[in-house]
Motif scaffolding. Sequence first.
Motif, short mmCIF file in Angstrom:
data_model
loop_
_atom_site.label_atom_id
_atom_site.label_comp_id
_atom_site.label_asym_id
_atom_site.label_seq_id
_atom_site.Cartn_x
_atom_site.Cartn_y
_atom_site.Cartn_z
N ASP A 1 55.57 40.76 44.49
CA ASP A 1 55.77 42.21 44.34
C ASP A 1 55.04 42.77 43.13
OD1 ASP A 1 57.31 42.46 46.66
OD2 ASP A 1 59.16 42.00 45.58
N ASN A 2 53.98 42.11 42.74
CA ASN A 2 53.12 42.62 41.67
C ASN A 2 52.00 43.40 42.36
OD1 ASN A 2 51.65 43.18 39.41
ND2 ASN A 2 51.34 41.05 38.81
N TRP A 3 52.33 44.59 42.82
CA TRP A 3 51.44 45.36 43.68
C TRP A 3 50.16 45.79 42.99
CZ3 TRP A 3 55.37 49.02 46.50
CH2 TRP A 3 56.17 48.24 47.35
N PHE A 4 50.25 46.17 41.74
CA PHE A 4 49.06 46.63 41.04
C PHE A 4 48.00 45.52 41.01
CE2 PHE A 4 46.46 47.69 37.34
CZ PHE A 4 46.09 48.99 37.67
N ALA A 5 48.40 44.34 40.55
CA ALA A 5 47.45 43.22 40.49
C ALA A 5 46.97 42.85 41.89
CB ALA A 5 48.10 42.00 39.82
N ALA A 6 47.89 42.84 42.87
CA ALA A 6 47.53 42.50 44.24
C ALA A 6 46.46 43.44 44.77
CB ALA A 6 48.76 42.54 45.14
N VAL A 7 46.67 44.72 44.60
CA VAL A 7 45.70 45.71 45.11
C VAL A 7 44.36 45.56 44.41
CG1 VAL A 7 45.19 48.19 45.23
CG2 VAL A 7 47.43 47.32 45.94
N MET A 8 44.38 45.39 43.09
CA MET A 8 43.12 45.23 42.35
C MET A 8 42.34 44.00 42.86
SD MET A 8 43.00 47.75 40.20
CE MET A 8 43.80 48.66 41.49
N LEU A 9 43.03 42.88 43.03
CA LEU A 9 42.38 41.65 43.48
C LEU A 9 41.88 41.77 44.93
CD1 LEU A 9 44.90 39.17 41.84
CD2 LEU A 9 42.45 39.33 41.30
N LEU A 10 42.70 42.34 45.79
CA LEU A 10 42.30 42.47 47.20
C LEU A 10 41.14 43.44 47.35
CD1 LEU A 10 45.83 42.47 48.87
CD2 LEU A 10 44.13 40.62 48.91
N GLU A 11 41.15 44.54 46.63
CA GLU A 11 40.03 45.48 46.71
C GLU A 11 38.75 44.86 46.16
OE1 GLU A 11 41.48 49.07 44.83
OE2 GLU A 11 42.47 49.73 46.68
N ARG A 12 38.86 44.08 45.10
CA ARG A 12 37.68 43.40 44.54
C ARG A 12 37.15 42.37 45.53
NH1 ARG A 12 33.03 43.13 42.55
NH2 ARG A 12 32.59 41.42 41.16
N ALA A 13 38.04 41.67 46.20
CA ALA A 13 37.61 40.68 47.21
C ALA A 13 36.81 41.36 48.31
CB ALA A 13 38.82 39.95 47.78
N VAL A 14 37.27 42.52 48.76
CA VAL A 14 36.58 43.25 49.82
C VAL A 14 35.24 43.79 49.32
CG1 VAL A 14 36.72 45.27 51.34
CG2 VAL A 14 38.68 43.74 51.11
N GLN A 15 35.17 44.18 48.06
CA GLN A 15 33.88 44.61 47.50
C GLN A 15 32.86 43.47 47.56
OE1 GLN A 15 34.72 45.87 43.51
NE2 GLN A 15 35.31 47.95 44.12
N LEU A 16 33.32 42.25 47.26
CA LEU A 16 32.43 41.09 47.28
C LEU A 16 32.09 40.63 48.70
CD1 LEU A 16 33.99 38.99 44.38
CD2 LEU A 16 31.80 40.21 44.36
#
Length: 184
Positions: free
Chosen positions: A128-143
């Motif tokens: 439930d650490n949504w902020f970190a999760a969203v940042m990591l998932l969005e970065r993964a999609v950028q890559l």
Amino acid sequence: MQHSATPQARLGQQPQAVYSAALSYARAERWAPARVLFNRLLKTQSQSGQQAQTSSSTDVEDSRQVQGHKYHSLRARAWVSWAMMEAKSSSSGDKFSRCRDVLQRGLKENPTQACLLQAWGLAELKRDNWFAAVMLLERAVQLDPRLAPVLHWAVVEHARIAVGMRRRSLTIQIVSDAASEVCA
């Protein structure tokens, strides 16, 4: 019976077999031998990748790039599998810590490996650490844009909305605080 190669040499020649063995140990909940195999495999894979990058002949370089791609893919799967094993094998308080440590090690060696970022983001989502999760998932999609479907999962969309609202409220608060200081 005569052995033609040392266990270490066979390890370098058969990374898929080592990966399969590590997974078998992990599935059988034999954590220690699984860790040893994952660690050896990833050390061997890292050395193989370095050798592939130092080639000078064009023909050899082309064949090693194909081989390097296979190693890169196997290495990424191995890092993710090892991290998921750590999450399963560890005590409740230590569970995420060991998983995250493995993923961070993998990212240190492979900083642009999108699937490692995605795995870490999904682990953060479970916590439930949504902020970190969203940042990591969005970065993964950028890559790697092929990972974009994860951003459309209901739980991820919910987290993105919550994080977006949090970002907006923080921006409003910062602007409001700055305006108060100017007016005071």
